[in-house]
Design an enzyme around this catalytic site. Structure first.
Site, PDB file in Angstrom:
ATOM      1  N   LYS A 233      -3.738 -11.358   9.618  1.00  0.00           N
ATOM      2  CA  LYS A 233      -2.592 -11.373  10.975  1.00  0.00           C
ATOM      3  C   LYS A 233      -2.887 -12.238  11.813  1.00  0.00           C
ATOM      4  O   LYS A 233      -3.891 -13.010  11.664  1.00  0.00           O
ATOM      5  CB  LYS A 233      -2.836  -9.834  11.324  1.00  0.00           C
ATOM      6  CG  LYS A 233      -2.217  -8.747  10.399  1.00  0.00           C
ATOM      7  CD  LYS A 233      -2.078  -7.562  10.919  1.00  0.00           C
ATOM      8  CE  LYS A 233      -1.524  -6.519   9.603  1.00  0.00           C
ATOM      9  NZ  LYS A 233      -1.486  -5.140  10.131  1.00  0.00           N
ATOM     10  N   ARG A 268      -7.244  -2.360   4.200  1.00  0.00           N
ATOM     11  CA  ARG A 268      -5.814  -3.226   3.495  1.00  0.00           C
ATOM     12  C   ARG A 268      -5.873  -4.598   3.433  1.00  0.00           C
ATOM     13  O   ARG A 268      -5.742  -5.130   4.501  1.00  0.00           O
ATOM     14  CB  ARG A 268      -4.638  -2.610   4.137  1.00  0.00           C
ATOM     15  CG  ARG A 268      -3.354  -2.728   3.582  1.00  0.00           C
ATOM     16  CD  ARG A 268      -2.054  -2.322   4.315  1.00  0.00           C
ATOM     17  NE  ARG A 268      -0.830  -2.569   3.808  1.00  0.00           N
ATOM     18  CZ  ARG A 268      -0.288  -3.678   3.834  1.00  0.00           C
ATOM     19  NH1 ARG A 268      -0.969  -4.661   4.615  1.00  0.00           N
ATOM     20  NH2 ARG A 268       0.914  -4.019   3.280  1.00  0.00           N
TER      21      ARG A 268
HETATM   22  N1  HH2 Z   1       0.135  -4.212   7.789  1.00  0.00           N
HETATM   23  C1  HH2 Z   1       1.287  -4.378   7.401  1.00  0.00           C
HETATM   24  C2  HH2 Z   1       2.152  -3.684   6.315  1.00  0.00           C
HETATM   25  N2  HH2 Z   1       1.923  -2.414   6.038  1.00  0.00           N
HETATM   26  N3  HH2 Z   1       0.730  -0.497   6.513  1.00  0.00           N
HETATM   27  C3  HH2 Z   1      -0.351  -0.131   7.050  1.00  0.00           C
HETATM   28  N4  HH2 Z   1      -0.854   1.079   6.908  1.00  0.00           N
HETATM   29  N5  HH2 Z   1      -1.452  -0.932   7.946  1.00  0.00           N
HETATM   30  C4  HH2 Z   1      -1.178  -2.062   8.167  1.00  0.00           C
HETATM   31  O1  HH2 Z   1      -1.918  -2.713   8.933  1.00  0.00           O
HETATM   32  C5  HH2 Z   1       0.058  -2.637   7.596  1.00  0.00           C
HETATM   33  C6  HH2 Z   1       0.882  -1.898   6.611  1.00  0.00           C
HETATM   34  C7  HH2 Z   1       1.856  -6.030   7.513  1.00  0.00           C
HETATM   35  O2  HH2 Z   1       1.081  -6.923   6.463  1.00  0.00           O
HETATM   36  P1  HH2 Z   1       1.945  -7.241   5.109  1.00  0.00           P
HETATM   37  O3  HH2 Z   1       2.261  -6.239   4.457  1.00  0.00           O
HETATM   38  O4  HH2 Z   1       0.987  -8.348   4.531  1.00  0.00           O
HETATM   39  O5  HH2 Z   1       3.207  -8.052   5.552  1.00  0.00           O
HETATM   40  P2  HH2 Z   1       4.786  -7.789   5.497  1.00  0.00           P
HETATM   41  O6  HH2 Z   1       4.898  -6.773   6.454  1.00  0.00           O
HETATM   42  O7  HH2 Z   1       5.229  -9.167   6.232  1.00  0.00           O
HETATM   43  O8  HH2 Z   1       5.376  -7.483   4.321  1.00  0.00           O
END
Ligand code: HH2
Length: 290
Positions: A233, A268
Site C-alpha cells: 500500500k 493479507r
Molecule cells: N485491502 C485491499 C483489498 N481488500 N480486504 C481486507 N480485509 N483488508 C485489506 O487491507 C484489503 C482488503 C486492497 O488491496 P488489493 O486487493 O491488493 O488491491 P485492489 O483493491 O486494488 O484490488
C-alpha cells in the site's frame, strides 16, 4: 508458540474439525491470507490473473507455500476505483472459485455485494471479506444463512472518494468501536464467527494508519482474530519512498511482522511465500523450546 486463533464455519471446510458448534479451523501464531485479484485494475497485481489458468496457478503456488487462505477479489477497492456491475464481478470470480474449491485451501471472497457473496458461497467459497464491514444487512443474512464467517473491515466512505481528506477525532477509538459493534451485529444475526480488520489505507492518512498499527495490541487483545493488510500500500511509499507498488514487499513485511508480533492472526499479502517464510522464522525466534 503464538496464541491460538480460530474461526467457526457452519459447513465442512479444509483443515476444519467437527465441533458441537460447527467446523472449527484453529491455528497458532500469525497465518497468511494470499491475495488473488482477478481484476484488470488492482493497484499492484491488476491484469496478472485474468486468465483462469494464471489465477489457478497463482493460487496453487500460494497454497503450496503454506498460506491458510486465499482471498479472491473481482473488484478493485484501491482509492479512486470505480464500482463494477454485479455480473462483471460474478464473471471474474465464480470460475476461479469453482476451479479452486477442491484444492484443499480455505477460500475467501473479497466482495461488498451480497449477490456475489451468495453465488461464491454456493460454488464452494468458505468466507466473505467485506471491506464495508457488513454495511448491507443483506450481506449479514447471506453469510448467516450459509454459515460463513466474515472479515469485518473498517472503511471511511467508499473507495472512489475515501482518501479525500479523511478526518477522525480519535482514529483508534472510532475504528475499534466500529469493529466491535459490527462484530456484535454480525454474530447476533447468526454469522458463526468474525475476523476484524482495521482497514489500513481505507479512508485514512498515513498518521491514521500508523496510529492503528501502533494500537494493534488493544484490538488483538479482544475476543476475535484480527486481520491486517498493508500489502504494497501507499503507506510504504510514504514511509520509505517506494513509488512502484510491486517493489513494496520489503516494507510490507516489516509492517506485517510488526502486526504478527502484536497479535494479528492473519496478514493479507501478495508475496505470500515470502510472508510464510518470514513468519515461520519470527515464530521460531519467539519459541523458547527451540
Ligand atoms: N485491502 C485491499 C483489498 N481488500 N480486504 C481486507 N480485509 N483488508 C485489506 O487491507 C484489503 C482488503 C486492497 O488491496 P488489493 O486487493 O491488493 O488491491 P485492489 O483493491 O486494488 O484490488
Amino acid at each position: 508458540m503464538g496464541r491460538t486463533h480460530a474461526l467457526t464455519f457452519g459447513f465442512a471446510v479444509p483443515g476444519g474439525e467437527r465441533t458441537p458448534d460447527g467446523w472449527r479451523v484453529a491455528w497458532s501464531g500469525c497465518a497468511v491470507m494470499g491475495v488473488l485479484n482477478v481484476t484488470p485494475d488492482s493497484f499492484s497485481d491488476g491484469g496478472r490473473h485474468m486468465r483462469l489458468e494464471a489465477a489457478v496457478a497463482q493460487a496453487q503456488t500460494m497454497r503450496d507455500a503454506g498460506v491458510l487462505m486465499i482471498d479472491v477479489g473481482g473488484e478493485s477497492t484501491r482509492p479512486g476505483a470505480e464500482p463494477v456491475p454485479v455480473e462483471t464481478e460474478l464473471d471474474r470470480v465464480l470460475p476461479v472459485i469453482r476451479a479452486l474449491a477442491g484444492e484443499g485451501v480455505l477460500l475467501s471472497v473479497d466482495t461488498m455485494k451480497p449477490e456475489v457473496a451468495a453465488a461464491a458461497l454456493g460454488e464452494g467459497a468458505h468466507l466473505i471479506n467485506d471491506v464495508t464491514g457488513l454495511r448491507d444487512p443483506e450481506m449479514r443474512r447471506v453469510c448467516a444463512e450459509a454459515g460463513a464467517p466474515v472479515c469485518v473491515m473498517h472503511m471511511r466512505g467508499e473507495p472512489r472518494t475515501m482518501q479525500r481528506d479523511p478526518h477522525y477525532d480519535d482514529v483508534v477509538a472510532e475504528v475499534h468501536t466500529f469493529l466491535h459493534e459490527r462484530a456484535e451485529v454480525a454474530l447476533a444475526a447468526g454469522v458463526p464467527s468474525v475476523l476484524l480488520d482495521p482497514g489500513l489505507g481505507f479512508g485514512k492518512t498515513p498518521a491514521h494508519n500508523l496510529a492503528l498499527l501502533r494500537a494493534l495490541p488493544d484490538l488483538t487483545g479482544g475476543p476475535h482474530p484480527v486481520l491486517v493488510g498493508v500489502s504494497r500500500k501507499r503507506l510504504i511509499d510514504t514511509l520509505a519512498g517506494v513509488p512502484e507498488a510491486r517493489e513494496r514487499d520489503p516494507g510490507t513485511l516489516a509492517l506485517h511482522l510488526h502486526a504478527a508480533r502484536h497479535g494479528a492472526a492473519l496478514v493479507r499479502a501478495h508475496a505470500a511465500g515470502a510472508h510464510v517464510q518470514a513468519l515461520r522464522v519470527q515464530a521460531a525466534l519467539d519459541d523458547p523450546t527451540r
